[in-house]
Design an enzyme around this catalytic site. Structure first.
Site, PDB file in Angstrom:
ATOM      1  N   LYS A 104       0.950  -1.138  -0.070  1.00  0.00           N
ATOM      2  CA  LYS A 104      -0.051   0.054  -0.041  1.00  0.00           C
ATOM      3  C   LYS A 104       1.049   1.231   0.093  1.00  0.00           C
ATOM      4  CE  LYS A 104      -3.208   2.145   3.237  1.00  0.00           C
ATOM      5  NZ  LYS A 104      -3.878   1.723   4.525  1.00  0.00           N
ATOM      6  N   ASN A 107       1.455   7.158   1.960  1.00  0.00           N
ATOM      7  CA  ASN A 107       0.651   8.095   2.501  1.00  0.00           C
ATOM      8  C   ASN A 107      -0.771   8.139   2.045  1.00  0.00           C
ATOM      9  OD1 ASN A 107       0.970   8.380  -0.238  1.00  0.00           O
ATOM     10  ND2 ASN A 107       1.266  10.803  -0.117  1.00  0.00           N
ATOM     11  N   CYS A 108      -1.164   6.811   1.747  1.00  0.00           N
ATOM     12  CA  CYS A 108      -2.631   6.497   1.764  1.00  0.00           C
ATOM     13  C   CYS A 108      -3.157   5.816   2.905  1.00  0.00           C
ATOM     14  CB  CYS A 108      -2.875   5.610   0.406  1.00  0.00           C
ATOM     15  SG  CYS A 108      -2.229   6.440  -1.190  1.00  0.00           S
ATOM     16  N   LEU A 109      -4.455   6.407   3.314  1.00  0.00           N
ATOM     17  CA  LEU A 109      -4.941   5.598   4.551  1.00  0.00           C
ATOM     18  C   LEU A 109      -5.881   4.536   4.036  1.00  0.00           C
ATOM     19  CD1 LEU A 109      -6.228   9.244   6.094  1.00  0.00           C
ATOM     20  CD2 LEU A 109      -4.112   7.867   6.628  1.00  0.00           C
TER      21      LEU A 109
END
Length: 109
Positions: A104, A107-109
């Site tokens: 993933k 910086n992607c939640l």
């Protein structure tokens, strides 16, 4: 027909591949099928691009770097966030990384 249990065993709790070396085109298709998603030629262009980015930088790109990589490879018609959102409505960086067998994006939640 895919074995959902076998595919899910290869994924972490968020659905990302645990062992990146196990990735294959058929596994990508199986992961997408688990989501009720079908990968087209346009999706594969993004998956190939994101995998090339990962090979070069050893990280999955967030949206801006993904847009830039797509633009560099395919031009502005495909290298823009609107195009990517049409292909991967959830989140282009997260969804593409998932199907490409990559971690993933950080910086992607």
């Amino acid at each position: 027909m895919i074995n959902h249990t076998a595919v899910k065993a290869l994924l972490d709790e968020e659905g990302y591949l645990i062992d990146l070396d196990q990735w294959s085109h058929s596994l990508a298709e199986s992961i997408a099928e688990l989501d009720g998603f079908e990968l087209s030629l346009q999706h594969w262009e993004v998956l190939d691009t994101i995998r090339e980015f990962y090979q070069e930088y050893e990280l999955s790109p967030a949206m801006r770097p993904l847009v830039k990589a797509m633009s560099n490879k395919y031009g502005s018609a495909k290298g823009n966030s609107i195009y990517l959102m049409k292909l991967f409505a959830e989140s282009p960086p997260k969804q593409a990384a998932r199907y490409a067998g990559l971690p993933k994006p950080l910086n992607c939640l």
